[in-house]
Enzyme design. Structure first.
Site, PDB file in Angstrom:
ATOM      1  N   GLN A 125      81.236  75.098  28.274  1.00 44.02           N
ATOM      2  CA  GLN A 125      80.573  74.772  27.018  1.00 44.02           C
ATOM      3  C   GLN A 125      79.117  75.214  27.040  1.00 44.02           C
ATOM      4  O   GLN A 125      78.596  75.718  26.049  1.00 44.02           O
ATOM      5  CB  GLN A 125      80.666  73.267  26.750  1.00 44.02           C
ATOM      6  CG  GLN A 125      80.173  72.846  25.385  1.00 44.02           C
ATOM      7  CD  GLN A 125      81.033  73.369  24.246  1.00 44.02           C
ATOM      8  OE1 GLN A 125      82.226  73.604  24.416  1.00 44.02           O
ATOM      9  NE2 GLN A 125      80.430  73.565  23.085  1.00 44.02           N
ATOM     10  N   TRP A 153      77.708  75.964  15.032  1.00 51.46           N
ATOM     11  CA  TRP A 153      78.957  76.606  15.429  1.00 51.46           C
ATOM     12  C   TRP A 153      79.444  76.185  16.812  1.00 51.46           C
ATOM     13  O   TRP A 153      80.648  76.118  17.055  1.00 51.46           O
ATOM     14  CB  TRP A 153      78.780  78.135  15.417  1.00 51.46           C
ATOM     15  CG  TRP A 153      78.449  78.672  14.063  1.00 51.46           C
ATOM     16  CD1 TRP A 153      77.215  79.016  13.588  1.00 51.46           C
ATOM     17  CD2 TRP A 153      79.365  78.882  12.982  1.00 51.46           C
ATOM     18  NE1 TRP A 153      77.299  79.436  12.290  1.00 51.46           N
ATOM     19  CE2 TRP A 153      78.616  79.380  11.890  1.00 51.46           C
ATOM     20  CE3 TRP A 153      80.728  78.724  12.829  1.00 51.46           C
ATOM     21  CZ2 TRP A 153      79.195  79.703  10.661  1.00 51.46           C
ATOM     22  CZ3 TRP A 153      81.310  79.046  11.616  1.00 51.46           C
ATOM     23  CH2 TRP A 153      80.555  79.527  10.546  1.00 51.46           C
ATOM     24  N   VAL A 154      78.514  75.917  17.697  1.00 47.09           N
ATOM     25  CA  VAL A 154      78.866  75.539  19.073  1.00 47.09           C
ATOM     26  C   VAL A 154      78.167  74.229  19.414  1.00 47.09           C
ATOM     27  O   VAL A 154      76.937  74.134  19.335  1.00 47.09           O
ATOM     28  CB  VAL A 154      78.452  76.632  20.085  1.00 47.09           C
ATOM     29  CG1 VAL A 154      78.853  76.220  21.496  1.00 47.09           C
ATOM     30  CG2 VAL A 154      79.078  77.970  19.717  1.00 47.09           C
ATOM     31  N   SER A 160      80.991  68.108  22.878  1.00 44.27           N
ATOM     32  CA  SER A 160      82.029  68.950  22.289  1.00 44.27           C
ATOM     33  C   SER A 160      83.405  68.306  22.405  1.00 44.27           C
ATOM     34  O   SER A 160      83.788  67.832  23.479  1.00 44.27           O
ATOM     35  CB  SER A 160      82.060  70.316  22.977  1.00 44.27           C
ATOM     36  OG  SER A 160      83.193  71.059  22.562  1.00 44.27           O
ATOM     37  N   HIS A 162      86.077  69.832  22.556  1.00 44.88           N
ATOM     38  CA  HIS A 162      86.871  70.648  23.480  1.00 44.88           C
ATOM     39  C   HIS A 162      86.846  70.058  24.893  1.00 44.88           C
ATOM     40  O   HIS A 162      87.749  70.304  25.683  1.00 44.88           O
ATOM     41  CB  HIS A 162      86.351  72.084  23.512  1.00 44.88           C
ATOM     42  CG  HIS A 162      86.815  72.914  22.346  1.00 44.88           C
ATOM     43  ND1 HIS A 162      88.082  73.430  22.254  1.00 44.88           N
ATOM     44  CD2 HIS A 162      86.164  73.303  21.221  1.00 44.88           C
ATOM     45  CE1 HIS A 162      88.204  74.111  21.130  1.00 44.88           C
ATOM     46  NE2 HIS A 162      87.054  74.049  20.475  1.00 44.88           N
ATOM     47  N   ASP A 169      91.365  75.667  19.311  1.00 47.71           N
ATOM     48  CA  ASP A 169      91.100  76.741  18.359  1.00 47.71           C
ATOM     49  C   ASP A 169      92.342  77.623  18.331  1.00 47.71           C
ATOM     50  O   ASP A 169      92.841  78.039  19.390  1.00 47.71           O
ATOM     51  CB  ASP A 169      89.888  77.559  18.787  1.00 47.71           C
ATOM     52  CG  ASP A 169      88.587  76.776  18.678  1.00 47.71           C
ATOM     53  OD1 ASP A 169      88.591  75.712  18.029  1.00 47.71           O
ATOM     54  OD2 ASP A 169      87.575  77.228  19.249  1.00 47.71           O
ATOM     55  N   GLU A 207      85.254  75.523  10.259  1.00 48.60           N
ATOM     56  CA  GLU A 207      85.986  76.269  11.277  1.00 48.60           C
ATOM     57  C   GLU A 207      87.473  76.148  10.967  1.00 48.60           C
ATOM     58  O   GLU A 207      88.113  75.155  11.327  1.00 48.60           O
ATOM     59  CB  GLU A 207      85.684  75.733  12.680  1.00 48.60           C
ATOM     60  CG  GLU A 207      84.238  75.932  13.118  1.00 48.60           C
ATOM     61  CD  GLU A 207      84.005  75.520  14.564  1.00 48.60           C
ATOM     62  OE1 GLU A 207      84.912  74.904  15.179  1.00 48.60           O
ATOM     63  OE2 GLU A 207      82.916  75.813  15.083  1.00 48.60           O
ATOM     64  N   HIS A 210      89.885  75.397  14.021  1.00 50.20           N
ATOM     65  CA  HIS A 210      89.699  74.252  14.924  1.00 50.20           C
ATOM     66  C   HIS A 210      90.518  73.050  14.458  1.00 50.20           C
ATOM     67  O   HIS A 210      90.301  72.511  13.364  1.00 50.20           O
ATOM     68  CB  HIS A 210      88.216  73.878  14.978  1.00 50.20           C
ATOM     69  CG  HIS A 210      87.899  72.796  15.963  1.00 50.20           C
ATOM     70  ND1 HIS A 210      87.274  73.030  17.165  1.00 50.20           N
ATOM     71  CD2 HIS A 210      88.113  71.449  15.919  1.00 50.20           C
ATOM     72  CE1 HIS A 210      87.117  71.873  17.814  1.00 50.20           C
ATOM     73  NE2 HIS A 210      87.623  70.914  17.069  1.00 50.20           N
TER      74      HIS A 210
END
Length: 236
Positions: A125, A153-154, A160, A162, A169, A207, A210
């Protein structure tokens, strides 16, 4: 003489009865509240304990909120499995994810949609975060602007989804896949996590790729009421 003794006896007996009656009135019919008080105290303690439990109850794992103000829990543990394509996800979402991707094939020219990003380590990340900032710096933006734009975006490392293992994604052959996912993912417990009309709440730009697992019940409610995860948790 006999009558006198009888009268004295009756008066004495009457006196005893009167005294006994007075004692009964004063003390005999006084309720013993000790048991009631103990019971009331017990109920009060139980009510307080239950209320405390309800107040401290944490949401189930699949509703763990991670965003720009809620980091990944420090004691978070994950059991990973590998999906087709090589990405890893939390083992608990493997089956519904596989079922959703299989069902989406028809909207993807008959091809299985691909998970291009699943679980991310802190270092992974961080790498993506730094690379996104550099992109904007190379385009001539100031450092503060580059950071601000990158974070749309990140996510900041440690913040996160993730890193939970149940956000993915997904890439497809055509845009039709993303329309299908937005309309059907809830049936498998997934939500379109970052729609464009919720950016002011989620802090992330739209997104379409996602998706995040939240369980079928929560996903259906969010879909039917047009809620993002933050709104759903606040209303729960």
């Amino acid at each position: 003489m006999q009558n006198t003794r009888t009268i004295k006896y009756l008066l004495s007996f009457a006196s005893v009865l009167i005294i006994a009656l007075l004692l009964f009135i004063l003390t005999g019919n006084k309720p013993d509240n000790r048991h009631d008080n103990e019971t009331a105290s017990l109920y009060t303690a139980n009510d307080v304990s239950q209320a405390a439990d309800e107040q401290s109850a944490e949401p189930p794992w699949y509703l763990t909120l991670v965003n720009n103000s809620h980091p990944v829990p420090q004691d978070y543990e994950i059991n990973l499995v590998t999906v087709k394509g090589g990405e890893n996800v939390d083992k608990r979402i493997y089956k519904p994810l596989k079922e959703m991707l299989e069902a989406a094939k028809e909207a993807n020219q008959g091809k299985l949609p691909k998970v291009v990003s699943g679980y991310r380590t802190q270092s992974k990340q961080q790498k993506l975060y730094d690379e996104k900032i550099k992109e904007y710096l190379d385009e001539g933006y100031s450092e503060s602007d580059a950071v601000k734009m990158a974070e749309q975006w990140v996510a900041v490392p440690g913040f996160s989804e993730h890193q939970l293992g149940f956000a993915v994604d997904i890439n497809g052959e055509t845009d039709e896949l993303y329309s299908w996912l937005q309309q059907n993912s809830y049936k498998y417990g997934f939500i379109f996590r970052y729609p464009g009309n919720k950016t002011d709440i989620t802090g992330i730009a739209e997104e379409v790729w996602h998706y995040r697992y939240v369980g079928t019940e929560a996903a259906a409610q969010m879909y039917e009421n047009d809620l993002c995860l933050e709104e759903y948790l606040e209303a729960s």
